[in-house]
Scaffold this motif. Structure first.
Motif, PDB file in Angstrom:
ATOM      1  N   GLU A  71       4.432  -3.923   7.885  1.00 43.67           N
ATOM      2  CA  GLU A  71       5.031  -3.539   6.337  1.00 43.67           C
ATOM      3  C   GLU A  71       4.534  -4.601   5.619  1.00 43.67           C
ATOM      4  O   GLU A  71       4.125  -4.489   4.176  1.00 43.67           O
ATOM      5  N   ARG A  72       4.701  -5.804   5.893  1.00 38.44           N
ATOM      6  CA  ARG A  72       4.587  -7.079   5.113  1.00 38.44           C
ATOM      7  C   ARG A  72       3.441  -7.923   5.858  1.00 38.44           C
ATOM      8  O   ARG A  72       3.907  -8.330   7.014  1.00 38.44           O
ATOM      9  N   GLU A 148       4.314   1.550   6.411  1.00 37.39           N
ATOM     10  CA  GLU A 148       4.100   1.824   4.939  1.00 37.39           C
ATOM     11  C   GLU A 148       2.874   1.068   4.403  1.00 37.39           C
ATOM     12  O   GLU A 148       2.997   0.301   3.638  1.00 37.39           O
ATOM     13  N   PRO A 149       1.669   1.735   4.656  1.00 36.87           N
ATOM     14  CA  PRO A 149       0.588   1.024   4.421  1.00 36.87           C
ATOM     15  C   PRO A 149       0.287   1.103   3.018  1.00 36.87           C
ATOM     16  O   PRO A 149      -0.634   0.452   2.470  1.00 36.87           O
ATOM     17  N   TRP A 150       0.863   2.109   2.419  1.00 37.75           N
ATOM     18  CA  TRP A 150       0.407   2.010   0.785  1.00 37.75           C
ATOM     19  C   TRP A 150       1.135   1.007  -0.212  1.00 37.75           C
ATOM     20  O   TRP A 150       0.808   0.963  -1.196  1.00 37.75           O
ATOM     21  N   GLU A 151       2.167   0.556   0.523  1.00 36.44           N
ATOM     22  CA  GLU A 151       3.190  -0.382  -0.304  1.00 36.44           C
ATOM     23  C   GLU A 151       1.958  -1.470  -0.812  1.00 36.44           C
ATOM     24  O   GLU A 151       1.422  -2.563  -0.266  1.00 36.44           O
ATOM     25  N   GLY A 152       2.168  -1.494  -2.439  1.00 38.80           N
ATOM     26  CA  GLY A 152       1.491  -2.855  -2.857  1.00 38.80           C
ATOM     27  C   GLY A 152       0.083  -2.834  -3.056  1.00 38.80           C
ATOM     28  O   GLY A 152      -0.731  -3.522  -3.570  1.00 38.80           O
ATOM     29  N   LEU A 153      -0.571  -1.726  -2.634  1.00 38.70           N
ATOM     30  CA  LEU A 153      -2.019  -1.351  -2.861  1.00 38.70           C
ATOM     31  C   LEU A 153      -2.390  -0.901  -4.234  1.00 38.70           C
ATOM     32  O   LEU A 153      -1.605  -0.200  -4.504  1.00 38.70           O
ATOM     33  N   ASP A 154      -3.469  -1.411  -4.689  1.00 36.83           N
ATOM     34  CA  ASP A 154      -4.029  -0.606  -5.930  1.00 36.83           C
ATOM     35  C   ASP A 154      -4.517   0.940  -5.372  1.00 36.83           C
ATOM     36  O   ASP A 154      -4.887   1.224  -4.198  1.00 36.83           O
ATOM     37  N   ALA A 155      -4.972   1.408  -6.706  1.00 32.22           N
ATOM     38  CA  ALA A 155      -5.174   2.822  -6.610  1.00 32.22           C
ATOM     39  C   ALA A 155      -6.478   3.083  -5.461  1.00 32.22           C
ATOM     40  O   ALA A 155      -6.297   3.798  -4.489  1.00 32.22           O
ATOM     41  N   LEU A 176      -0.155   6.217  14.189  1.00 30.42           N
ATOM     42  CA  LEU A 176       1.300   6.421  13.715  1.00 30.42           C
ATOM     43  C   LEU A 176       1.231   5.786  12.387  1.00 30.42           C
ATOM     44  O   LEU A 176       0.902   4.740  12.047  1.00 30.42           O
ATOM     45  N   VAL A 177       2.169   6.480  11.417  1.00 35.25           N
ATOM     46  CA  VAL A 177       2.121   6.051  10.147  1.00 35.25           C
ATOM     47  C   VAL A 177       3.608   6.335   9.489  1.00 35.25           C
ATOM     48  O   VAL A 177       4.036   7.474   9.561  1.00 35.25           O
ATOM     49  N   SER A 178       4.284   5.172   8.924  1.00 35.04           N
ATOM     50  CA  SER A 178       5.572   5.512   8.382  1.00 35.04           C
ATOM     51  C   SER A 178       5.590   5.411   6.838  1.00 35.04           C
ATOM     52  O   SER A 178       4.550   4.985   6.257  1.00 35.04           O
ATOM     53  N   ASP A 179       6.306   6.264   6.404  1.00 34.58           N
ATOM     54  CA  ASP A 179       6.051   6.350   4.745  1.00 34.58           C
ATOM     55  C   ASP A 179       7.644   7.169   4.397  1.00 34.58           C
ATOM     56  O   ASP A 179       8.126   8.119   4.959  1.00 34.58           O
ATOM     57  N   HIS A 180       7.855   6.474   3.098  1.00 34.85           N
ATOM     58  CA  HIS A 180       9.223   6.942   2.802  1.00 34.85           C
ATOM     59  C   HIS A 180       8.889   7.499   1.310  1.00 34.85           C
ATOM     60  O   HIS A 180       9.747   7.965   0.638  1.00 34.85           O
TER      61      HIS A 180
END
Ligand SMILES: Nc1ncnc2c1ncn2[C@@H]1O[C@H](COP(=O)(O)OP(=O)(O)OP(=O)(O)O)[C@@H](O)[C@H]1O
Length: 341
Positions: A71-72, A148-155, A176-180
């Motif tokens: 995640e980080r 949570e791979p989308w966290e902090g990424l630009d578009a 496997l991908v987590s996502d909330h």
């Protein structure tokens, strides 16, 4: 890969975070791990990736090459981006030249070229996250685990994530991908694993053939929280609308407004309707309107107002809107339903 009766707690006599988790993921499959903050999604992913060892049970048939994106990204390391990625390529088993080629490819693809000689601690969070994605892909993984791979990424980089997942799947890998936050709406065909109360349950497939649409009413003030909760439970939000502007009768999808991926972006000040597709139903306990989809033996639509709900168990269900809800407050309700089989 199979998680076989896996239990996990972080310290002896500490609370169990996961209890008796059984799950299997096969080649070419992607599973999205859903659940509220702190339920154990990261823990499950770390067990799958081999970062954590189960306290009880075992993980079997884990592919030889695992790409792990935490995640980080741990950016407190004294390397430049280029040196770090080259070293990670070697750790992954690539020869020097092969590692260099892979690094050049992923640095270019993730827009990291100008950061090649920058040291990791100097990177912004989003750029560091891209380095984390790159290192996981240097050697095509048989299992890619993304927390949570989308966290902090630009578009632009966010668009790359489903692309990378697609490439791993096409190469016969599993993901496997987590996502909330509901980003996984972009992963058609994904399996949905929900973590709650220490256990994992798999939702019915959301391939469109076994889901139904439910309209729920929610209090305007609680809209963002309701959206976040529904997504965390594995449902797909189709739209959010002001219940004063009902959709055309029998065609609830016609007035779809794209739902923001970020629940925080949901306008909380106005009454709203949320349309969602997913694998279970949550009844709204208070006035307001939400639409979500639930699994059914056949496609269907359910409209729900206030705290009462009727489920359509047969194809051809019709929602009829713009009438006062039974027993409801006319000032707040605006939807009722007719169900036909
Ligand atoms: N290293 C650790 N030591 C002790 N407890 C931990 C550790 N990591 C996580 N936990 C605890 O385990 C539980 C599950 O945490 P985990 O990070 O897996 O949840 P999560 O679902 O991924 O949360 P989030 O959505 O906030 O990332 C939490 O109660 C957390 O405090």
């Amino acid at each position: 890969m199979r998680l076989d009766g896996v239990w996990l707690r972080y310290r002896r006599h500490g609370p169990w975070v996961l209890r008796q988790v059984d799950a299997t993921i096969g080649a070419g499959e992607v599973a999205v791990v859903l659940g509220r903050n702190g339920v154990g999604k990261s823990t499950l992913l770390q067990l799958a990736a081999g970062v954590l060892r189960p306290s009880r049970g075992r993980v079997v048939d884990r592919p030889a090459v695992v790409g792990w994106v935490p995640e980080r990204f741990p950016a407190d390391q004294p390397f430049t981006v280029g040196a770090y990625l080259s070293a990670m390529g070697r750790v992954a088993g690539l020869s020097g030249p092969a590692a260099d080629r892979a690094v050049a490819h992923w640095v270019e693809r993730l827009g990291l070229t100008r950061f090649h000689d920058v040291r990791l601690p100097q990177l912004s969070k989003g750029t560091a996250q891209k380095v984390g994605l790159a290192q996981a892909m240097l050697r095509p993984p048989g299992l890619l685990v993304l927390d949570e791979p989308w966290e902090g990424l630009d578009a632009a980089a966010r668009e790359l994530v489903p692309e990378m997942i697609g490439e791993v799947l096409a190469g016969g890998g599993a993901v496997l991908v987590s996502d909330h936050r509901g980003e996984t709406v972009r992963l058609p065909g994904a399996r949905h694993w929900s973590v709650a109360d220490g256990t994992l349950t798999e939702a019915a497939p959301s391939d469109g053939s076994a889901v139904a649409v439910v309209e729920l009413a929610v209090p305007a003030a609680g809209l963002a929280a309701a959206v976040a909760r529904l997504r965390a439970d594995g449902h797909q939000i189709l739209r959010i609308r002001d219940h004063a502007v009902p959709p055309a009768a029998g065609s609830p999808e016609r007035s779809v407004t794209p739902c923001p991926a970020d629940p925080e972006a949901v306008p909380g000040g106005a009454p709203g309707v949320v349309s969602e597709v997913g694998s279970g139903t949550r009844a709204g306990g208070a006035p307001g309107v939400v639409s979500e989809a639930v699994p059914g033996g056949a496609p269907g639509v359910v409209s729900e107002v206030g705290s009462g709900a009727r489920a359509g168990g047969a194809p051809g269900v019709v929602s009829d809107v713009a009438r006062e809800a039974p027993g409801g407050d006319a000032g707040r309700s605006g939807v009722t339903s007719e169900v036909s089989g």
